[in-house]
Design a protein around this motif. Structure first.
Motif, short mmCIF file in Angstrom:
data_model
loop_
_atom_site.label_atom_id
_atom_site.label_comp_id
_atom_site.label_asym_id
_atom_site.label_seq_id
_atom_site.Cartn_x
_atom_site.Cartn_y
_atom_site.Cartn_z
N MET A 168 -19.32 28.73 -34.32
CA MET A 168 -18.68 27.76 -33.48
C MET A 168 -18.82 26.38 -34.09
SD MET A 168 -19.62 25.93 -29.92
CE MET A 168 -20.70 24.95 -30.88
N GLU A 169 -17.76 25.63 -34.04
CA GLU A 169 -17.77 24.23 -34.45
C GLU A 169 -16.91 23.46 -33.46
OE1 GLU A 169 -16.07 21.41 -38.01
OE2 GLU A 169 -16.88 23.35 -38.57
N LEU A 170 -17.50 22.40 -32.91
CA LEU A 170 -16.77 21.50 -32.02
C LEU A 170 -16.81 20.11 -32.62
CD1 LEU A 170 -18.23 22.45 -28.51
CD2 LEU A 170 -15.94 22.96 -29.36
N ARG A 171 -15.67 19.49 -32.73
CA ARG A 171 -15.60 18.09 -33.15
C ARG A 171 -14.77 17.38 -32.09
NH1 ARG A 171 -14.74 15.50 -39.02
NH2 ARG A 171 -16.41 16.97 -39.45
N PHE A 172 -15.33 16.29 -31.55
CA PHE A 172 -14.66 15.65 -30.43
C PHE A 172 -14.93 14.15 -30.39
CE2 PHE A 172 -18.79 17.20 -29.15
CZ PHE A 172 -19.36 16.15 -28.45
N HIS A 173 -13.97 13.43 -29.80
CA HIS A 173 -14.15 12.01 -29.49
C HIS A 173 -14.99 11.94 -28.22
CE1 HIS A 173 -11.33 10.06 -32.30
NE2 HIS A 173 -10.73 11.23 -32.25
N LEU A 174 -15.79 10.92 -28.09
CA LEU A 174 -16.66 10.80 -26.93
C LEU A 174 -15.90 10.84 -25.61
CD1 LEU A 174 -19.34 8.25 -28.17
CD2 LEU A 174 -19.57 10.73 -27.88
N GLN A 175 -14.68 10.30 -25.58
CA GLN A 175 -13.92 10.35 -24.33
C GLN A 175 -13.45 11.77 -24.01
OE1 GLN A 175 -12.98 8.52 -27.02
NE2 GLN A 175 -10.79 8.66 -27.38
N GLU A 176 -13.61 12.72 -24.94
CA GLU A 176 -13.24 14.12 -24.72
C GLU A 176 -14.47 15.01 -24.56
OE1 GLU A 176 -11.18 14.61 -28.37
OE2 GLU A 176 -9.28 13.89 -27.58
N ILE A 177 -15.60 14.42 -24.24
CA ILE A 177 -16.84 15.18 -24.17
C ILE A 177 -16.79 16.28 -23.10
CG2 ILE A 177 -18.06 13.60 -22.60
CD1 ILE A 177 -20.57 14.08 -24.39
N GLY A 178 -16.11 16.04 -22.01
CA GLY A 178 -15.98 17.06 -20.97
C GLY A 178 -15.24 18.29 -21.47
N THR A 179 -14.18 18.08 -22.20
CA THR A 179 -13.42 19.19 -22.78
C THR A 179 -14.29 19.97 -23.76
OG1 THR A 179 -11.37 17.97 -22.52
CG2 THR A 179 -11.35 19.79 -24.10
N ALA A 180 -15.05 19.25 -24.58
CA ALA A 180 -15.94 19.91 -25.55
C ALA A 180 -17.02 20.72 -24.83
CB ALA A 180 -16.57 18.87 -26.47
N PRO A 203 -37.52 32.08 -28.08
CA PRO A 203 -37.26 33.53 -27.97
C PRO A 203 -36.14 33.97 -28.91
CG PRO A 203 -36.33 32.38 -26.08
CD PRO A 203 -37.09 31.36 -26.88
N PRO A 204 -36.11 35.26 -29.22
CA PRO A 204 -34.98 35.79 -29.98
C PRO A 204 -33.68 35.51 -29.21
CG PRO A 204 -36.70 37.44 -29.73
CD PRO A 204 -37.07 36.29 -28.86
N GLY A 205 -32.63 35.26 -29.94
CA GLY A 205 -31.35 34.98 -29.30
C GLY A 205 -31.12 33.52 -28.98
N THR A 206 -32.09 32.66 -29.29
CA THR A 206 -31.89 31.22 -29.09
C THR A 206 -30.71 30.76 -29.93
OG1 THR A 206 -34.22 30.80 -28.62
CG2 THR A 206 -32.91 28.92 -29.40
N VAL A 207 -29.82 30.00 -29.34
CA VAL A 207 -28.67 29.45 -30.06
C VAL A 207 -29.11 28.12 -30.68
CG1 VAL A 207 -26.28 28.66 -29.91
CG2 VAL A 207 -27.06 30.56 -28.47
N GLU A 208 -29.14 28.08 -32.00
CA GLU A 208 -29.54 26.88 -32.74
C GLU A 208 -28.28 26.08 -33.07
OE1 GLU A 208 -32.73 26.07 -33.84
OE2 GLU A 208 -33.73 27.89 -33.14
N LEU A 209 -28.27 24.82 -32.67
CA LEU A 209 -27.10 23.96 -32.87
C LEU A 209 -27.51 22.66 -33.53
CD1 LEU A 209 -26.41 24.61 -29.22
CD2 LEU A 209 -24.64 25.16 -30.87
N ARG A 210 -26.59 22.09 -34.28
CA ARG A 210 -26.79 20.77 -34.84
C ARG A 210 -25.69 19.87 -34.30
NH1 ARG A 210 -30.13 19.05 -37.82
NH2 ARG A 210 -30.60 20.98 -38.91
N ILE A 211 -26.12 18.73 -33.75
CA ILE A 211 -25.16 17.73 -33.29
C ILE A 211 -25.33 16.50 -34.17
CG2 ILE A 211 -26.72 16.91 -31.47
CD1 ILE A 211 -24.17 16.28 -29.80
N ARG A 212 -24.20 15.95 -34.60
CA ARG A 212 -24.28 14.75 -35.44
C ARG A 212 -23.14 13.81 -35.13
NH1 ARG A 212 -21.81 14.57 -40.86
NH2 ARG A 212 -20.21 16.18 -40.91
N ALA A 213 -23.43 12.55 -35.36
CA ALA A 213 -22.42 11.51 -35.18
C ALA A 213 -21.63 11.40 -36.48
CB ALA A 213 -23.08 10.18 -34.84
N ILE A 214 -20.34 11.67 -36.41
CA ILE A 214 -19.46 11.48 -37.57
C ILE A 214 -19.20 10.00 -37.75
CG2 ILE A 214 -17.19 12.01 -38.54
CD1 ILE A 214 -19.06 14.45 -38.26
N ASP A 215 -18.94 9.33 -36.65
CA ASP A 215 -18.82 7.87 -36.62
C ASP A 215 -19.17 7.43 -35.20
OD1 ASP A 215 -16.49 8.06 -35.02
OD2 ASP A 215 -15.17 7.89 -36.74
N ARG A 216 -18.85 6.21 -34.87
CA ARG A 216 -19.23 5.65 -33.56
C ARG A 216 -18.66 6.45 -32.39
NH1 ARG A 216 -18.01 0.93 -30.28
NH2 ARG A 216 -15.89 1.06 -31.07
#
Length: 135
Positions: free
Chosen positions: A1-13, A114-127
């Motif tokens: 899974m990969e999500l890239r979103f503008h902050l104003q679209e955070i609800g959709t993400a 626990p096993p099955g933990t979903v590991e995610l990375r969140i990063r700021a692409i820009d502001r």
């Protein structure tokens, strides 16, 4: 899974996030300070129907919220030095409780998840743009 979103679209993400992970219970959010972990978790909680104020559990370590499906635990391990401190704080008990767990700074105690933990990375692409990927 990969999500890239503008902050104003955070609800959709966040809606897409829950659609991608309908049955998973433990989520480990990796990311630098200011990447948007707490903001995204706040939105995730709102979509689940949490009506309590969702804030950063940096000092309390664990915040518990009620939602129509049960409990959500928002955990922030930033202030902890190691797994031993996490164990003393009761983090492992919460992670294995079967409740939804949204964890910030999981790298502070990686061995307690626990096993099955979903590991995610969140990063700021820009502001205004964030990216979340499964790692």
């Amino acid at each position: 899974m990969e999500l890239r979103f503008h902050l104003q679209e955070i609800g959709t993400a966040a809606r897409e996030f829950w659609r991608q992970f309908p049955t998973q219970r433990v989520f480990a959010f990796h990311g630098e300070m200011g990447a948007g972990k707490t903001t995204f978790i706040h939105t995730l909680c709102s979509l689940k129907g949490v009506t309590d104020t969702v804030g950063s559990p940096t000092f309390s370590i664990i915040n518990e919220y009620q939602y129509p499906g049960g409990e959500i635990f928002h955990i922030d391990l930033y202030r902890l030095k190691d797994e031993e401190e996490a164990l003393r704080a009761g983090v492992e008990d919460v992670l294995y409780s079967g409740a939804l767990c949204l964890v910030e700074w999981p790298d502070r105690a990686p061995g307690i998840f626990p096993p099955g933990t979903v590991e995610l990375r969140i990063r700021a692409i820009d502001r205004d743009i964030r990216e979340i990927i499964v790692i």
